[in-house]
Enzyme design. Sequence first.
Site, PDB file in Angstrom:
ATOM      1  N   ASP A 119       0.862  -1.182   0.000  1.00  0.00           N
ATOM      2  CA  ASP A 119       0.000   0.000   0.000  1.00  0.00           C
ATOM      3  C   ASP A 119       0.899   1.232   0.000  1.00  0.00           C
ATOM      4  O   ASP A 119       2.011   1.165  -0.520  1.00  0.00           O
ATOM      5  CB  ASP A 119      -0.951  -0.060   1.213  1.00  0.00           C
TER       6      ASP A 119
ATOM      7  N   HIS B  52       2.205   2.086  -3.155  1.00  0.00           N
ATOM      8  CA  HIS B  52       1.264   3.026  -3.761  1.00  0.00           C
ATOM      9  C   HIS B  52       1.751   4.470  -3.687  1.00  0.00           C
ATOM     10  O   HIS B  52       0.996   5.400  -3.915  1.00  0.00           O
ATOM     11  CB  HIS B  52      -0.123   2.894  -3.127  1.00  0.00           C
TER      12      HIS B  52
END
Length: 383
Positions: A208, A231
């Site tokens: 993430d 991310h």
Amino acid sequence: MFSFVFVVNVEAQAAVFDVVRYGAVADGKTDNTKAFSEAWNQACQTRGSTMVLIPKGTYLLNPIIFEGPCKGRTGFSIQGTLKASTDKQYFGLGYWINFRYVNDLAIDGRGSLDGQGPSAWPYNSCSKASSCRVLPTSLKLDFITNSIVNGITLIDSKQVQINLFACQGLKISNVKIQAPADSPNTDGIHMGKSIDIEIFNSEISTGDDCISLSPGSRNINVHNVLCGPGHGISVGSLGKGPDEDDVEALAVRNSTFVGTENGVRVKTWATNYPSNVRNLTYDQIHMVNVRNPIIIDQKYCLTGNCKQGSSSSQVQIRDVKFRNIWGDSTSEVAVDLECSQSRPCQGIELNNIDLVYNKGPARSYCSNAGGVALGRQTPPSCL
Ligand SMILES: *[C@@H]1O[C@H](CO)[C@@H](O)[C@H](O)[C@H]1NC(C)=O
Ligand SMILES: *[C@@H]1O[C@H](CO)[C@@H](O)[C@H](O)[C@H]1NC(C)=O
């Protein structure tokens, strides 16, 4: 009760509290919470400089809270490997190792925290439900002030790897954070309501955000960070609920993103909750195969959390500077500034941007974004 051996560490002048002297067993199977708690409590309640020492070896450690206030500077030196439990009874607790209310804490060492994430990842339901069970954070720091985290490695957290809540004056350096690209919600360093935080000389690979800032993050200084996979470095998601604190004064400098989904990102939910984001600076950023190198997304909306297209974000974004950002984008829109229709972005600066798309010319896309373009602009600026 074991009597502690007083060792003077010449350099740090700290009294050492070795967990092994409190009964810790480095066999990777015996739960060591009692020994760790006792060593911590003794160190914390001793005046002057102290240090809890975890020597080399693998220590199974069930969820544990290390609480202050302490009577002096408290070190927590991790030379071995701490291994989390895979027992499902602990999955709802939200933390594995939780430090609370400590001033002048130094967590350091060459050791690692192994969160045993694969045992818990199948239980993550956050992609399907807006209110999902939060699986344990490996290192949860609440109300920690004037402290450091240095040198340690975090592997495979069950969810967030390091979480800061209500911290002030914290330096995180030389840490390595590792989880697979497809591990769910394993943000590297997530923070909220935290002020004066510096993160540097660190490598974060995760499933993430490498670093994420939630409401109340202020004066955050990130430099010399390598992010990927992951991310990217994100502000948000913001605007999810009422009375959110503003996010301001973030600087990300001299950092590299490799194979990430996003590079530098601000995202806000398309909801009616107001707040402000201001004074963000991104400077000297190298993008290597990044899908969305520069992205402001004020239309963030996942199934179940908001109705697509039903409202416009009330989060006001202003004074965001993108300076000296180069490298390659794996999508055509290398610069994507999608601001709110009702609260257009103000004071965006694109300055010396050089991003190429591998399959043709890159583009920039703006909606409701106001500001200036300076210096080189590849792709051509849409401002
Ligand atoms: C903007 O943020 C930087 C830190 O990145 C800080 O030094 C500066 O004072 C802030 N400027 C304003 C106008 O708040
Ligand atoms: C920028 O980062 C590189 C490594 O990525 C490092 O060698 C260099 O010293 C850094 N420069 C500054 C000014 O911090």
